[in-house]
Design a protein around this motif. Structure first.
Motif, PDB file in Angstrom:
ATOM      1  N   GLY A 110       0.829  -1.203   0.000  1.00  0.00           N
ATOM      2  CA  GLY A 110       0.000   0.000   0.000  1.00  0.00           C
ATOM      3  C   GLY A 110       0.858   1.245   0.000  1.00  0.00           C
ATOM      4  O   GLY A 110       2.084   1.179  -0.136  1.00  0.00           O
ATOM      5  N   GLU A 111       0.175   2.374   0.185  1.00  0.00           N
ATOM      6  CA  GLU A 111       0.851   3.662   0.094  1.00  0.00           C
ATOM      7  C   GLU A 111       1.542   3.992   1.423  1.00  0.00           C
ATOM      8  O   GLU A 111       1.163   4.931   2.125  1.00  0.00           O
ATOM      9  CB  GLU A 111      -0.200   4.727  -0.251  1.00  0.00           C
ATOM     10  N   ALA A 112       2.563   3.192   1.772  1.00  0.00           N
ATOM     11  CA  ALA A 112       3.253   3.375   3.052  1.00  0.00           C
ATOM     12  C   ALA A 112       4.108   4.638   3.033  1.00  0.00           C
ATOM     13  O   ALA A 112       4.542   5.093   1.971  1.00  0.00           O
ATOM     14  CB  ALA A 112       4.124   2.162   3.342  1.00  0.00           C
ATOM     15  N   ALA A 113       4.348   5.186   4.212  1.00  0.00           N
ATOM     16  CA  ALA A 113       5.176   6.395   4.303  1.00  0.00           C
ATOM     17  C   ALA A 113       5.752   6.540   5.696  1.00  0.00           C
ATOM     18  O   ALA A 113       5.146   6.116   6.689  1.00  0.00           O
ATOM     19  CB  ALA A 113       4.337   7.628   3.970  1.00  0.00           C
ATOM     20  N   GLU A 114       6.926   7.177   5.759  1.00  0.00           N
ATOM     21  CA  GLU A 114       7.454   7.624   7.053  1.00  0.00           C
ATOM     22  C   GLU A 114       6.734   8.926   7.377  1.00  0.00           C
ATOM     23  O   GLU A 114       6.710   9.852   6.562  1.00  0.00           O
ATOM     24  CB  GLU A 114       8.967   7.869   6.972  1.00  0.00           C
ATOM     25  N   ILE A 115       6.153   9.018   8.557  1.00  0.00           N
ATOM     26  CA  ILE A 115       5.390  10.232   8.884  1.00  0.00           C
ATOM     27  C   ILE A 115       5.999  11.006  10.042  1.00  0.00           C
ATOM     28  O   ILE A 115       5.540  12.112  10.343  1.00  0.00           O
ATOM     29  CB  ILE A 115       3.908   9.912   9.211  1.00  0.00           C
ATOM     30  N   GLY A 116       7.006  10.471  10.710  1.00  0.00           N
ATOM     31  CA  GLY A 116       7.582  11.245  11.814  1.00  0.00           C
ATOM     32  C   GLY A 116       8.665  10.490  12.536  1.00  0.00           C
ATOM     33  O   GLY A 116       9.109   9.418  12.098  1.00  0.00           O
ATOM     34  N   ARG A 117       9.101  11.085  13.641  1.00  0.00           N
ATOM     35  CA  ARG A 117      10.204  10.535  14.430  1.00  0.00           C
ATOM     36  C   ARG A 117       9.893  10.613  15.927  1.00  0.00           C
ATOM     37  O   ARG A 117       9.190  11.529  16.373  1.00  0.00           O
ATOM     38  CB  ARG A 117      11.493  11.343  14.169  1.00  0.00           C
ATOM     39  N   VAL A 118      10.444   9.692  16.647  1.00  0.00           N
ATOM     40  CA  VAL A 118      10.416   9.752  18.109  1.00  0.00           C
ATOM     41  C   VAL A 118      11.576  10.633  18.554  1.00  0.00           C
ATOM     42  O   VAL A 118      12.679  10.540  17.997  1.00  0.00           O
ATOM     43  CB  VAL A 118      10.555   8.342  18.720  1.00  0.00           C
TER      44      VAL A 118
END
Lengths: 321, 321
Positions: free
Chosen positions: A282-290
């Protein structure tokens, strides 16, 4: 004090109810949103489904119940083994509706490769239910070497979503409000086990969560404990139809439920590999960071501004699942 | 065709619903009344509880849910391992009622020596529920060498009950009808695991069943397959208060639910030993024998007459559990 609809949402009211009432009575461990992992690496999870209406674009309560439960097992890194299915039927329910829901449940179980092994059926008087309520419970097995959970999240970890968010919420909203979104947005309700298995095989996954009630926002709020999470709003994949629905109703896609997506925490060194694996599904994405911090969720908007995520008390959409 | 209250009873309507609708959809195995036993000797069972009212003499829906589920495990010869607890709350439910029910559930779990490990909480609008519905699912382990089930019943086997019958049904009936039986008859709702374990340790038990919805009659009707069962009505232990209630309402104690009793099938050579073991737990008795025949249940009355057991279409008492 009485129970309110807000207590059934994905917001702070539910957490308050669990922490002040359910937890002290039956043991705080039973609060876990997803599966409990027991000795012998057996995972167990249960979900009651009260979605209204029973059928929505892309699925129905039967499919939702099976997917919701096998996905909770997958979030513990468990391979589903068996499901139970308990029905509370309202007097007057057409048997053809029951048949359709059961067929959907069975089909979803076949897709997920799991058997429904036991069940129960009760009936309540007209006006004491709402057609059908379904409670599914799943057990599974956590393979040796798999260890995913909030305890493994570290500052620096990347936060991913496995696909575009908010579809289930938008689909239920559209049919409930009688709007014409039906063709544009179907619920994403589906088993995620295959994507999880592929990811676990390639990457050392730290934590997995399915963003159901309360959406991705509820997951982030829950998991930002002992550290902050910073989200890049523009990186979050949202289908155009979902965006249209949320703009019309003044909702935020981050708060809308998904039923076929998951949030994954991985080491930043592995983020590209993780996204590559998930892109085949699917349309996976990195959306942020800890990041280091006391436990806040920061949302960075596309204009460079930052705001704190505020988790609602109840839920904009009750009875979403 | 629509769902009727009769479909939720312990009679033929439920069986017809299961055989014509639930079974074909999700697989006939899921019809099992009690626990399914899976590979690896894991037993799994689920029950939805919709008892009305929520509290009755001797217990409440929380205690009932936990006992009902651990008892279903015990009927498969399984030792309970973990429980899940899913709640469907109606808007407006006083939180003190919820607290009381949860405390009862937790206490019953302690009595049964089992942990509640996971849960779920949903809320529905006022008029879409009835206070609280509870679905409990249990998993357990069937010890090596234990094999109990209908497949082991043989002509000549003795039929036992572990205590006096019909108390749960009479207790719910009395409070529902506002009658003064409250002091006389409390529900028998309790875990039966200790009695089952003691019996299994001493006797080669062929089959166990808990006579809940539809009472002892429903158990006999289900298990009289491939052979007849003959019951000596005078041998069935019935508390005076239960008898008074059944006479007033024209009911038969054999059709009233128990929630802390079981029916056991053992070889006739072992019947005295079995009764001795069970007498340390309650008013156990041999009530009949399995005999050759096409699958009928004979009731021999105290005047020497014999009649065939007729299982009702629905249930004299809906929402008993």
């Amino acid at each position: 004090m009485t129970v309110t609809l807000a207590h059934g949402g994905g917001g702070r009211a539910l957490r308050a109810l669990l922490e002040s009432h359910v937890g002290p009575a039956v043991g705080m461990d039973a609060l876990r949103h997803d599966a409990a992992v027991l000795d012998g690496r057996i995972a167990m999870t249960t979900d009651a489904f009260v979605v209204h209406p029973l059928t929505f674009p892309g699925g129905d309560i039967g499919r939702l119940a099976v997917c919701g439960t096998v996905n909770d097992l997958a979030m513990a890194g468990a391979v589903p083994y068996a499901l139970s299915l308990a029905l509370i039927l309202e007097e007057g329910l057409p048997l053809e509706v029951l048949d359709r829901i059961l067929a959907s449940a069975a089909e979803a179980a076949r897709e997920a490769g799991v058997r429904i092994v036991t069940g129960d059926t009760k009936v309540v008087e007209r006006g004491r239910g709402d057609g059908v309520y379904v409670t599914t419970t799943g057990i599974g097995h956590v393979p040796e070497g798999v260890d995913v959970g909030p305890h493994r999240i570290r500052p620096g970890d990347a936060v991913l979503v496995s696909g575009d968010v908010g579809r289930h919420g938008a689909a239920v909203l559209s049919v409930r409000e009688g709007l014409g979104f039906d063709d544009a947005v179907g619920s994403d309700v589906a088993p995620v086990a295959a994507a999880v298995a592929a990811l676990l095989a390639e990457v050392d996954v730290h934590c997995l969560r399915d963003p159901t009630r309360g959406g991705v926002a509820a997951v982030l709020d829950e998991l930002a404990t002992g550290h902050d999470i910073a989200i890049d709003e523009a990186a979050v994949p949202v289908h155009d139809g979902v965006r249209a629905a949320t703009e019309l109703f003044g909702l935020d896609p981050l708060h809308l439920a998904c039923e076929g997506r998951f949030v994954a925490f991985v080491m930043k060194e592995e983020v590209n590999r993780a996204v590559d694996v998930l892109r085949t599904f699917g349309e996976a994405a990195e959306i942020g960071r800890v990041q280091s911090g006391p436990g806040r969720v920061w949302i960075r908007d596309s204009f460079g501004g930052e705001r704190l995520l505020v988790r609602p008390w109840g839920d904009p959409l009750p009875r979403i699942c």
